[in-house]
Scaffold this active site. Structure first.
Site, PDB file in Angstrom:
ATOM      1  N   GLU A  73     -33.962 -21.572   9.555  1.00  0.00           N
ATOM      2  CA  GLU A  73     -33.046 -21.226   8.630  1.00  0.00           C
ATOM      3  C   GLU A  73     -33.528 -20.082   7.689  1.00  0.00           C
ATOM      4  O   GLU A  73     -32.874 -19.125   7.305  1.00  0.00           O
ATOM      5  CB  GLU A  73     -32.189 -22.335   8.159  1.00  0.00           C
ATOM      6  CG  GLU A  73     -30.851 -21.843   7.238  1.00  0.00           C
ATOM      7  CD  GLU A  73     -30.443 -22.717   6.432  1.00  0.00           C
ATOM      8  OE1 GLU A  73     -29.717 -22.545   5.395  1.00  0.00           O
ATOM      9  OE2 GLU A  73     -30.822 -24.233   6.643  1.00  0.00           O
ATOM     10  N   ASP A  77     -32.611 -16.118   7.485  1.00  0.00           N
ATOM     11  CA  ASP A  77     -31.916 -15.670   6.490  1.00  0.00           C
ATOM     12  C   ASP A  77     -32.251 -14.267   6.139  1.00  0.00           C
ATOM     13  O   ASP A  77     -31.923 -13.288   5.876  1.00  0.00           O
ATOM     14  CB  ASP A  77     -31.891 -16.472   5.271  1.00  0.00           C
ATOM     15  CG  ASP A  77     -31.162 -15.875   4.027  1.00  0.00           C
ATOM     16  OD1 ASP A  77     -30.232 -15.539   4.164  1.00  0.00           O
ATOM     17  OD2 ASP A  77     -31.792 -15.640   2.945  1.00  0.00           O
ATOM     18  N   ASP A 146     -25.766 -22.362   9.095  1.00  0.00           N
ATOM     19  CA  ASP A 146     -27.223 -22.378   8.852  1.00  0.00           C
ATOM     20  C   ASP A 146     -27.744 -22.361  10.442  1.00  0.00           C
ATOM     21  O   ASP A 146     -28.750 -21.827  10.545  1.00  0.00           O
ATOM     22  CB  ASP A 146     -27.222 -23.763   8.380  1.00  0.00           C
ATOM     23  CG  ASP A 146     -26.888 -23.999   6.910  1.00  0.00           C
ATOM     24  OD1 ASP A 146     -26.717 -22.705   6.329  1.00  0.00           O
ATOM     25  OD2 ASP A 146     -26.981 -24.887   6.370  1.00  0.00           O
ATOM     26  N   GLU A 149     -28.289 -18.801  11.775  1.00  0.00           N
ATOM     27  CA  GLU A 149     -29.555 -18.254  11.079  1.00  0.00           C
ATOM     28  C   GLU A 149     -30.862 -18.719  11.738  1.00  0.00           C
ATOM     29  O   GLU A 149     -31.904 -17.921  11.980  1.00  0.00           O
ATOM     30  CB  GLU A 149     -29.474 -18.509   9.700  1.00  0.00           C
ATOM     31  CG  GLU A 149     -28.508 -17.646   8.839  1.00  0.00           C
ATOM     32  CD  GLU A 149     -28.675 -17.869   7.389  1.00  0.00           C
ATOM     33  OE1 GLU A 149     -28.128 -17.185   6.505  1.00  0.00           O
ATOM     34  OE2 GLU A 149     -28.877 -19.155   6.878  1.00  0.00           O
TER      35      GLU A 149
END
Length: 260
Positions: A73, A77, A146, A149
């Protein structure tokens, strides 16, 4: 000679009941259909499995003892930010940085990631503890955002930037198209400040309440407050994201109260 009995076919209702029961236990759906939806066949499927593993299931023997998706995650991002910035520079060649920034924020925010995950039906592939599944974990915005990502990061790690770019174009295409020809969105903090100033109020203030989680995947809890005393809290993977979410919540509450 008696012929061997044919195996009984399970009725659709029974199959549906079994699937629902498996979901409540935290079981995840097979991954081949997800790879098709992503447009990427993994050379190392363990990356995808890790991207789909919630912290509640990490280390469980019946889930294969996999690590959770927090590290992916963290990477996702950054990959998502890069791909979004690249797409915006291509699609909006005349926008200044001040107009590009809110477009980017709108495309990478948790809610947008969760919407993409919902279109993929990503929730049914998530690995989580039975208690988390029973509490509606497969439908939670935070978990879906989450995980989305993390999946982008898994594609990047498995196939490189071109593979991640292709998956991004496939998944975020509708959201990117919606911004074409449209004015740049106003981010929540700016909107809240304009709302306050229009009513003669001081600009809203933001205060960090808590910082939790490991260094590679911290969680920030922030409070936004108006001088009237109205207040809202939110959590995020960054302080900036938490401030935006808190501002959005406070603005929605303030507008609802004013109209009510």
């Amino acid at each position: 000679m008696r012929k061997p009995a044919k195996p009984k076919r399970r009725a659709p209702a029974e199959a549906s009941h079994r699937a629902a029961k498996a979901e409540r236990r935290g079981a995840a759906a097979p991954l081949a259909s997800l790879e098709t939806a992503l447009g990427h066949a993994f050379a190392d499927r363990a990356l995808l499995e890790r991207a789909l593993t919630h912290g509640s299931a990490a280390g469980r023997r019946d889930e294969g003892g996999a690590a959770d998706n927090q590290r992916l995650e963290f990477l996702g991002d950054r990959v998502l930010g890069l791909l979004t910035a690249e797409a915006l520079l291509r699609d909006h060649p005349f926008d200044a940085e001040g107009a590009l920034a809110p477009r980017l924020n709108a495309l990478v925010r948790r809610e947008t990631c969760a919407e993409v995950a919902q279109r993929l039906d990503l929730g049914r592939y998530l690995r989580m503890a039975p208690s988390e599944a029973a509490s509606g974990g497969r439908r939670k915005t935070a978990l879906l955002g989450d995980a989305m990502e993390a999946v982008i990061a898994a594609v990047y790690c498995d196939g490189g930037l071109n593979a991640a770019r292709a998956a991004y174009a496939r998944l975020w295409g509708p959201a990117l198209a919606a911004q074409t020809g449209a004015p740049a969105p106003i981010d929540a903090k700016t909107a809240l400040q304009e709302w306050a100033q229009a009513r003669g109020l001081a600009p809203p203030t933001y205060r960090l309440i808590a910082r939790d989680g490991p260094d590679h995947a911290p969680r920030f809890k922030v409070a936004a407050e108006l001088e009237t005393g109205a207040r809202a809290e939110a959590e995020g993977a960054s302080k900036r994201a938490a401030e935006q979410d808190a501002a959005a919540s406070l603005l929605a509450a303030a507008e609802s109260e004013a109209s009510g």
